[in-house]
Every structure is written in C-alpha cells, then in structure tokens.
Design an enzyme around this catalytic site. Structure first.
Site, PDB file in Angstrom:
ATOM      1  N   ASP A 186      -5.039  -5.880  -5.083  1.00  0.00           N
ATOM      2  CA  ASP A 186      -3.863  -7.192  -5.093  1.00  0.00           C
ATOM      3  C   ASP A 186      -4.554  -8.578  -5.423  1.00  0.00           C
ATOM      4  OD1 ASP A 186      -0.257  -6.484  -5.464  1.00  0.00           O
ATOM      5  OD2 ASP A 186      -1.326  -8.351  -3.876  1.00  0.00           O
ATOM      6  N   ASP A 219      -7.514 -10.490  -8.596  1.00  0.00           N
ATOM      7  CA  ASP A 219      -7.225 -10.744 -10.406  1.00  0.00           C
ATOM      8  C   ASP A 219      -8.004  -9.440 -10.842  1.00  0.00           C
ATOM      9  OD1 ASP A 219      -5.669 -10.813 -12.755  1.00  0.00           O
ATOM     10  OD2 ASP A 219      -6.083 -13.258 -12.127  1.00  0.00           O
ATOM     11  N   LYS A 270       6.072  -1.100 -13.831  1.00  0.00           N
ATOM     12  CA  LYS A 270       7.675  -1.655 -13.589  1.00  0.00           C
ATOM     13  C   LYS A 270       8.366  -2.145 -14.767  1.00  0.00           C
ATOM     14  CE  LYS A 270       8.392  -4.282  -9.741  1.00  0.00           C
ATOM     15  NZ  LYS A 270       9.144  -3.947  -9.224  1.00  0.00           N
ATOM     16  N   TRP A 288       2.071   2.700  -1.964  1.00  0.00           N
ATOM     17  CA  TRP A 288       2.012   3.949  -3.288  1.00  0.00           C
ATOM     18  C   TRP A 288       0.567   4.537  -3.136  1.00  0.00           C
ATOM     19  CZ3 TRP A 288       4.055   2.316  -8.638  1.00  0.00           C
ATOM     20  CH2 TRP A 288       5.576   1.635  -9.193  1.00  0.00           C
ATOM     21  N   ASP A 338       2.979  -1.729 -10.304  1.00  0.00           N
ATOM     22  CA  ASP A 338       4.572  -2.376  -9.448  1.00  0.00           C
ATOM     23  C   ASP A 338       4.533  -3.654  -9.444  1.00  0.00           C
ATOM     24  OD1 ASP A 338       7.266  -1.910  -8.593  1.00  0.00           O
ATOM     25  OD2 ASP A 338       6.117  -1.537  -6.231  1.00  0.00           O
ATOM     26  N   GLY A 394       0.709  -0.556   0.231  1.00  0.00           N
ATOM     27  CA  GLY A 394       0.099   0.265   0.096  1.00  0.00           C
ATOM     28  C   GLY A 394       1.015   1.252  -0.322  1.00  0.00           C
TER      29      GLY A 394
END
Length: 243
Positions: free
Chosen positions: A114, A130, A194, A98, A154, A96
C-alpha cells in the site's frame, strides 16, 4: 484499500470528543454528533456514521483492523478464495483487515502492499510503496517467491465529485490490478477487485471473461447501503503462457 478504510485512517483521532463532549443521544441506541470548533459538518457526519456502524463496532470487538474484513469474509464464504496453504497478494492492503482474514482462513503466505504504512502483521510481508514502480515491483516479486493463488485489490481513489474524473480514476485502478493479476496469477487462481456500479468498462469485463473460467459481481452486506461499491470476482485463471 477502500475509500471507507482510507477515510478511517487520518480521522481516528476524532473518535474522542473534545472537552465538554459533543456526542448526544438522538434516539435510543443511536449516537448523534454535532459540529464543534475545528469540526466541520462533514466531519461530524463521518464521526456519527462511524459511531453507529455495527460493522465498525464488531471489527473493534473482534480485533479486525477495519470493517472491510467482513467484506472479504462474505466473498470468501461464497467463493472459497482462501484454501489451506494458498499464497495471496493484497494490493492496497492498508490498514490490513484483508491480510488478517486471509491468514486466519488458511493462507500460508500473504504479501500486502500500500502507499500508506501498515503496522506489522504476523505471518505477512508488508510493503509501503507503489507496486507500479519498477523497484517496488522487484521487491514484491522477490517476496512472492512463487506465483500467488489469489490476487486481491481493494484499491480506490478518494472521489472528488466530478463524475467523469472519478470514473476514469476508478477504471484506471481496476486496469492496473487486472494487469498485475494476469501477469502473476497461478493457473486456476482467483482475482478479486473493488469496482463501483457503472465504474468498470465492458472491455475490462471482456478481458476477465477471456482469461477466467467465471466472472461474477458481488455486493457484500458489509458494504454500506448508500454506497455504489461492489466487487468483481474472477475464478479459475486460464494461464495461456507467454505470448
């Protein structure tokens, strides 16, 4: 969520040494950790790195949930991702950090998702699941309400050491994040994902350059020096509307 943060989650219980203590000072200001019963050499190295990482220490001192918070701060300082009133979606948001930064820096609506559970954060809607699952996607879309100004990713697989397999997994995550951004971003919006040096394909970069005004690579100082991690920052989404 990054490999660094994913690795942090199940290992936090290891921060307290077993009875008798195994942490010793190897040099002034440095904490060395030896192997012990039930602690492997890799676990000892991980713990030593955590204990001596200035960003881990700073994150704890300032109340950020992970050292990754400083990565997105650096990217925001450079590219001004979060404007007052902006709407943000964070893919792979655990634990958490970000989400915290986005809210602190002006975002008024943040939705994070997530596969791992994330403790509640005031001002954010958090989903465990998901986002490629149609049912979860519907939930995510309902919580977004409007198109987001910023999509963050990320996400990262734990590497297994097999170069080709790791490469395919990395590229696969980038592709699904790109697809989500292109389908959901508001015109003029920003996408950050990322990546790893040599990890993204030319086709992905070509797609981003086609749909965004500007595409850049960024290596935050908060990324560990021995990591090939970097981020792709795509600015100014050019929404072409439905095809």
């Amino acid at each position: 969520m990054s490999n660094e943060d994913l690795n942090d989650l199940p290992r936090r219980k290891m921060v307290k040494p077993p009875t008798g203590g195994e942490a010793t000072s190897r040099a002034k200001g440095h904490t060395a950790v030896k192997t012990a019963k039930r602690r492997t050499q890799s676990s000892a190295k991980w713990l030593e790195r955590q204990l001596n990482d200035p960003f881990v220490q700073k994150a704890k001192a300032e109340g950020w949930r992970s050292r990754a918070a400083f990565k997105i701060m650096e990217i925001d300082d450079q590219h001004r991702l979060f404007k007052k009133g902006s709407r943000v979606v964070d893919l792979g948001c655990a634990p958490g950090g970000w989400v915290q930064v986005a809210l602190k820096r002006g975002a008024t609506h943040v939705v994070g998702i997530d596969l791992l559970p994330v403790d509640p954060i005031a001002g954010a809607d958090l989903i465990e699941g998901d986002f490629t699952d149609p049912k979860i996607a519907e939930q995510l879309e309902a919580l977004m309400g409007e198109k987001p100004d910023v999509v963050l990713s990320d996400m990262a697989h734990n590497t297994i050491g097999h170069k080709q397999t790791d490469h395919l997994k990395i590229v696969g995550l980038i592709e699904i994040a790109v697809d989500f951004a292109l389908r959901n971003l508001k015109p003029g919006g920003t996408f950050v994902t990322k990546a790893f040096q040599g990890g993204e394909t030319k086709d992905i970069l070509l797609t981003l350059k086609t749909h965004f005004r500007e595409v850049k690579h960024f290596k935050p100082k908060a990324s560990r020096a021995d990591s090939s991690e970097l981020y792709v920052v795509a600015l100014g989404y050019k929404d072409k509307g439905p095809s």
